[in-house]
Motif scaffolding. Sequence first.
Motif, mmCIF file in Angstrom:
data_model
loop_
_atom_site.group_PDB
_atom_site.id
_atom_site.type_symbol
_atom_site.label_atom_id
_atom_site.label_comp_id
_atom_site.label_asym_id
_atom_site.label_seq_id
_atom_site.Cartn_x
_atom_site.Cartn_y
_atom_site.Cartn_z
ATOM 1 N N SER A 73 0.848 -1.194 0.000
ATOM 2 C CA SER A 73 0.000 0.000 0.000
ATOM 3 C C SER A 73 0.880 1.240 0.000
ATOM 4 N N VAL A 74 0.360 2.307 -0.584
ATOM 5 C CA VAL A 74 1.095 3.569 -0.645
ATOM 6 C C VAL A 74 1.361 4.047 0.774
ATOM 7 N N GLY A 75 2.601 4.452 1.032
ATOM 8 C CA GLY A 75 2.973 4.911 2.365
ATOM 9 C C GLY A 75 3.592 3.816 3.220
ATOM 10 N N GLN A 76 3.470 2.565 2.772
ATOM 11 C CA GLN A 76 4.034 1.431 3.517
ATOM 12 C C GLN A 76 5.550 1.463 3.422
ATOM 13 N N GLU A 77 6.208 1.188 4.548
ATOM 14 C CA GLU A 77 7.671 1.080 4.534
ATOM 15 C C GLU A 77 8.047 -0.345 4.175
ATOM 16 N N ILE A 78 8.971 -0.484 3.243
ATOM 17 C CA ILE A 78 9.412 -1.812 2.854
ATOM 18 C C ILE A 78 10.930 -1.874 2.930
ATOM 19 N N THR A 79 11.431 -3.080 3.058
ATOM 20 C CA THR A 79 12.864 -3.316 3.009
ATOM 21 C C THR A 79 13.124 -4.148 1.768
ATOM 22 N N ALA A 80 14.090 -3.721 0.968
ATOM 23 C CA ALA A 80 14.373 -4.425 -0.277
ATOM 24 C C ALA A 80 15.861 -4.342 -0.579
ATOM 25 N N GLN A 81 16.278 -5.129 -1.547
ATOM 26 C CA GLN A 81 17.677 -5.155 -1.956
ATOM 27 C C GLN A 81 17.804 -4.512 -3.327
ATOM 28 N N VAL A 82 18.865 -3.725 -3.518
ATOM 29 C CA VAL A 82 19.127 -3.120 -4.824
ATOM 30 C C VAL A 82 19.642 -4.223 -5.751
ATOM 31 N N VAL A 83 18.927 -4.444 -6.858
ATOM 32 C CA VAL A 83 19.333 -5.496 -7.792
ATOM 33 C C VAL A 83 19.817 -4.927 -9.121
ATOM 34 N N ASP A 84 19.566 -3.643 -9.358
ATOM 35 C CA ASP A 84 20.049 -3.026 -10.589
ATOM 36 C C ASP A 84 20.171 -1.530 -10.376
ATOM 37 N N LEU A 85 21.215 -0.949 -10.943
ATOM 38 C CA LEU A 85 21.432 0.488 -10.835
ATOM 39 C C LEU A 85 21.888 0.997 -12.192
ATOM 40 N N ASN A 86 21.100 1.884 -12.770
ATOM 41 C CA ASN A 86 21.450 2.485 -14.047
ATOM 42 C C ASN A 86 21.670 3.973 -13.793
ATOM 43 N N GLU A 87 22.943 4.335 -13.621
ATOM 44 C CA GLU A 87 23.241 5.726 -13.278
ATOM 45 C C GLU A 87 22.875 6.686 -14.394
ATOM 46 N N ALA A 88 23.089 6.261 -15.637
ATOM 47 C CA ALA A 88 22.814 7.133 -16.777
ATOM 48 C C ALA A 88 21.351 7.569 -16.804
ATOM 49 N N GLU A 89 20.462 6.625 -16.529
ATOM 50 C CA GLU A 89 19.031 6.943 -16.545
ATOM 51 C C GLU A 89 18.492 7.196 -15.151
ATOM 52 N N LYS A 90 19.379 7.168 -14.158
ATOM 53 C CA LYS A 90 18.985 7.370 -12.755
ATOM 54 C C LYS A 90 17.864 6.410 -12.368
ATOM 55 N N LYS A 91 18.023 5.146 -12.752
ATOM 56 C CA LYS A 91 17.014 4.139 -12.422
ATOM 57 C C LYS A 91 17.600 3.125 -11.454
ATOM 58 N N ILE A 92 16.847 2.848 -10.416
ATOM 59 C CA ILE A 92 17.258 1.855 -9.431
ATOM 60 C C ILE A 92 16.159 0.792 -9.401
ATOM 61 N N SER A 93 16.560 -0.473 -9.452
ATOM 62 C CA SER A 93 15.585 -1.563 -9.356
ATOM 63 C C SER A 93 15.776 -2.285 -8.033
ATOM 64 N N LEU A 94 14.650 -2.617 -7.414
ATOM 65 C CA LEU A 94 14.671 -3.263 -6.103
ATOM 66 C C LEU A 94 14.066 -4.653 -6.163
ATOM 67 N N SER A 95 14.389 -5.460 -5.163
ATOM 68 C CA SER A 95 13.767 -6.767 -5.018
ATOM 69 C C SER A 95 13.514 -7.052 -3.550
ATOM 70 N N MET A 96 12.272 -7.359 -3.213
ATOM 71 C CA MET A 96 11.959 -7.847 -1.871
ATOM 72 C C MET A 96 12.141 -9.363 -1.866
ATOM 73 N N LYS A 97 11.915 -9.970 -3.024
ATOM 74 C CA LYS A 97 12.019 -11.418 -3.169
ATOM 75 C C LYS A 97 13.412 -11.910 -2.786
ATOM 76 N N ALA A 98 14.439 -11.129 -3.115
ATOM 77 C CA ALA A 98 15.824 -11.509 -2.840
ATOM 78 C C ALA A 98 16.088 -11.665 -1.339
ATOM 79 N N LEU A 99 15.274 -11.017 -0.517
ATOM 80 C CA LEU A 99 15.488 -11.065 0.922
ATOM 81 C C LEU A 99 14.683 -12.162 1.605
ATOM 82 N N GLU A 100 13.764 -12.797 0.857
ATOM 83 C CA GLU A 100 12.953 -13.859 1.461
ATOM 84 C C GLU A 100 13.809 -15.079 1.743
ATOM 85 N N GLN A 101 13.427 -15.814 2.746
ATOM 86 C CA GLN A 101 14.175 -17.007 3.125
ATOM 87 C C GLN A 101 14.064 -18.074 2.042
#
Length: 92
Positions: free
Chosen positions: A53-81
């Motif tokens: 939901s909007v406003g929810q705090e989440i914890t995720a891992q950075v899985v991709d960083l594109n500095e040229a386009e200033k895009k960061i991709s996250l994954s919550m799945k990567a942190l699951e057991q």
Amino acid sequence: AAEDYALGTVITGKVARMTDFGAFVELAPGVDALLHVSQISRAHVDKPSDVLSVGQEITAQVVDLNEAEKKISLSMKALEQPEEASEETDAE
């Protein structure tokens, strides 16, 4: 931003807005990252709004960083057991 959001970094952010393909998470003022719907959970998620939901705090891992386009991709799945996934044998 490259140092703060290096690949593999675990960060906390707030869900800023939703789309059908994912959620945009505000990591800092003016810094948004995309949490793609496929990266929310190991379980299948139809729409991000089903589990986030909007406003929810989440914890995720950075899985991709594109500095040229200033895009960061996250994954919550990567942190699951991983043992949760061993029950599922079908590959998505």
